[in-house]
Motif scaffolding. Sequence first.
Motif, PDB file in Angstrom:
ATOM      1  N   ARG A 193       0.825  -1.223   0.000  1.00  0.00           N
ATOM      2  CA  ARG A 193       0.000   0.000   0.000  1.00  0.00           C
ATOM      3  C   ARG A 193       0.848   1.258   0.000  1.00  0.00           C
ATOM      4  O   ARG A 193       0.572   2.206  -0.730  1.00  0.00           O
ATOM      5  CB  ARG A 193      -0.948  -0.002   1.192  1.00  0.00           C
ATOM      6  CG  ARG A 193      -2.091  -0.961   1.041  1.00  0.00           C
ATOM      7  CD  ARG A 193      -3.040  -0.858   2.204  1.00  0.00           C
ATOM      8  NE  ARG A 193      -4.112  -1.834   2.073  1.00  0.00           N
ATOM      9  CZ  ARG A 193      -4.937  -2.161   3.034  1.00  0.00           C
ATOM     10  NH1 ARG A 193      -4.837  -1.575   4.222  1.00  0.00           N
ATOM     11  NH2 ARG A 193      -5.872  -3.057   2.844  1.00  0.00           N
ATOM     12  N   ILE A 194       1.882   1.271   0.810  1.00  0.00           N
ATOM     13  CA  ILE A 194       2.745   2.453   0.883  1.00  0.00           C
ATOM     14  C   ILE A 194       3.510   2.635  -0.426  1.00  0.00           C
ATOM     15  O   ILE A 194       3.613   3.751  -0.949  1.00  0.00           O
ATOM     16  CB  ILE A 194       3.690   2.372   2.101  1.00  0.00           C
ATOM     17  CG1 ILE A 194       2.867   2.564   3.380  1.00  0.00           C
ATOM     18  CG2 ILE A 194       4.808   3.410   2.008  1.00  0.00           C
ATOM     19  CD1 ILE A 194       3.634   2.356   4.665  1.00  0.00           C
ATOM     20  N   GLU A 220       2.615   1.664  -3.399  1.00  0.00           N
ATOM     21  CA  GLU A 220       1.659   2.134  -4.410  1.00  0.00           C
ATOM     22  C   GLU A 220       1.330   3.609  -4.198  1.00  0.00           C
ATOM     23  O   GLU A 220       1.231   4.367  -5.169  1.00  0.00           O
ATOM     24  CB  GLU A 220       0.397   1.270  -4.394  1.00  0.00           C
ATOM     25  CG  GLU A 220       0.628  -0.115  -4.974  1.00  0.00           C
ATOM     26  CD  GLU A 220      -0.556  -1.052  -4.834  1.00  0.00           C
ATOM     27  OE1 GLU A 220      -1.473  -0.780  -4.022  1.00  0.00           O
ATOM     28  OE2 GLU A 220      -0.563  -2.091  -5.533  1.00  0.00           O
ATOM     29  N   ALA A 221       1.208   4.038  -2.942  1.00  0.00           N
ATOM     30  CA  ALA A 221       0.951   5.452  -2.654  1.00  0.00           C
ATOM     31  C   ALA A 221       2.132   6.319  -3.082  1.00  0.00           C
ATOM     32  O   ALA A 221       1.958   7.499  -3.402  1.00  0.00           O
ATOM     33  CB  ALA A 221       0.661   5.647  -1.166  1.00  0.00           C
ATOM     34  N   MET A 222       3.325   5.731  -3.128  1.00  0.00           N
ATOM     35  CA  MET A 222       4.523   6.446  -3.565  1.00  0.00           C
ATOM     36  C   MET A 222       4.683   6.409  -5.089  1.00  0.00           C
ATOM     37  O   MET A 222       5.664   6.914  -5.625  1.00  0.00           O
ATOM     38  CB  MET A 222       5.767   5.843  -2.906  1.00  0.00           C
ATOM     39  CG  MET A 222       5.812   6.034  -1.404  1.00  0.00           C
ATOM     40  SD  MET A 222       7.184   5.123  -0.630  1.00  0.00           S
ATOM     41  CE  MET A 222       8.596   6.011  -1.299  1.00  0.00           C
ATOM     42  N   GLY A 223       3.716   5.802  -5.780  1.00  0.00           N
ATOM     43  CA  GLY A 223       3.759   5.772  -7.242  1.00  0.00           C
ATOM     44  C   GLY A 223       4.389   4.537  -7.857  1.00  0.00           C
ATOM     45  O   GLY A 223       4.611   4.485  -9.059  1.00  0.00           O
ATOM     46  N   TRP A 224       4.649   3.515  -7.050  1.00  0.00           N
ATOM     47  CA  TRP A 224       5.214   2.272  -7.570  1.00  0.00           C
ATOM     48  C   TRP A 224       4.096   1.325  -7.994  1.00  0.00           C
ATOM     49  O   TRP A 224       3.035   1.303  -7.392  1.00  0.00           O
ATOM     50  CB  TRP A 224       6.084   1.601  -6.499  1.00  0.00           C
ATOM     51  CG  TRP A 224       7.392   2.297  -6.335  1.00  0.00           C
ATOM     52  CD1 TRP A 224       7.632   3.377  -5.542  1.00  0.00           C
ATOM     53  CD2 TRP A 224       8.603   1.999  -7.007  1.00  0.00           C
ATOM     54  NE1 TRP A 224       8.946   3.756  -5.675  1.00  0.00           N
ATOM     55  CE2 TRP A 224       9.566   2.929  -6.564  1.00  0.00           C
ATOM     56  CE3 TRP A 224       8.983   1.026  -7.932  1.00  0.00           C
ATOM     57  CZ2 TRP A 224      10.880   2.915  -7.028  1.00  0.00           C
ATOM     58  CZ3 TRP A 224      10.291   1.015  -8.379  1.00  0.00           C
ATOM     59  CH2 TRP A 224      11.224   1.944  -7.936  1.00  0.00           C
ATOM     60  N   LYS A 225       4.374   0.554  -9.029  1.00  0.00           N
ATOM     61  CA  LYS A 225       3.475  -0.516  -9.473  1.00  0.00           C
ATOM     62  C   LYS A 225       4.100  -1.801  -8.955  1.00  0.00           C
ATOM     63  O   LYS A 225       5.199  -2.159  -9.355  1.00  0.00           O
ATOM     64  CB  LYS A 225       3.376  -0.516 -10.991  1.00  0.00           C
ATOM     65  CG  LYS A 225       2.863   0.800 -11.544  1.00  0.00           C
ATOM     66  CD  LYS A 225       3.244   0.946 -13.000  1.00  0.00           C
ATOM     67  CE  LYS A 225       3.203   2.409 -13.369  1.00  0.00           C
ATOM     68  NZ  LYS A 225       4.276   2.794 -14.253  1.00  0.00           N
TER      69      LYS A 225
END
Length: 139
Positions: free
Chosen positions: A74-75, A77-82
């Motif tokens: 979740r973190i 993904e929130a940082m823009g990682w896939k």
Amino acid sequence: NDVPVEIGISSSKLQERLGRHLDRLSLPRSQEEPVGPYVLDFALPGRVAIEVNGYKHYYAFSQRLNAKSVLKVRILEAMGWKVVSLPHFEWLPRTQDERLIFLAKQIEEAAGCTIQELRRHPALPGMLQEKKIVVKRKR
């Protein structure tokens, strides 16, 4: 003063095998890449993270990710990682060729492009340099 600290790579056998499959796909990557509060198993161009989820990432006797692993995804993904999560129970029973196909499909789904397009994507800065973290000392 800033003090560079080298990160020791502690790859699992599963990670080492996965690295060989990434070689077969000719994908540039960085292993044990520091990102925010985490260290990614693999970072690919296009901000694609691959997390190898061995049995320690799951609740005992289940196929349900534990809270720590869910929070990490979740973190990130929130940082823009896939994030591509590779569960050991889906990876290990496959043959080498099936693993390669499975891995390529998972990466393409996460990246939203083909492996060929991903190869042409600019590499992340960390993929080209030695792994060091700068630790700031308080005075």
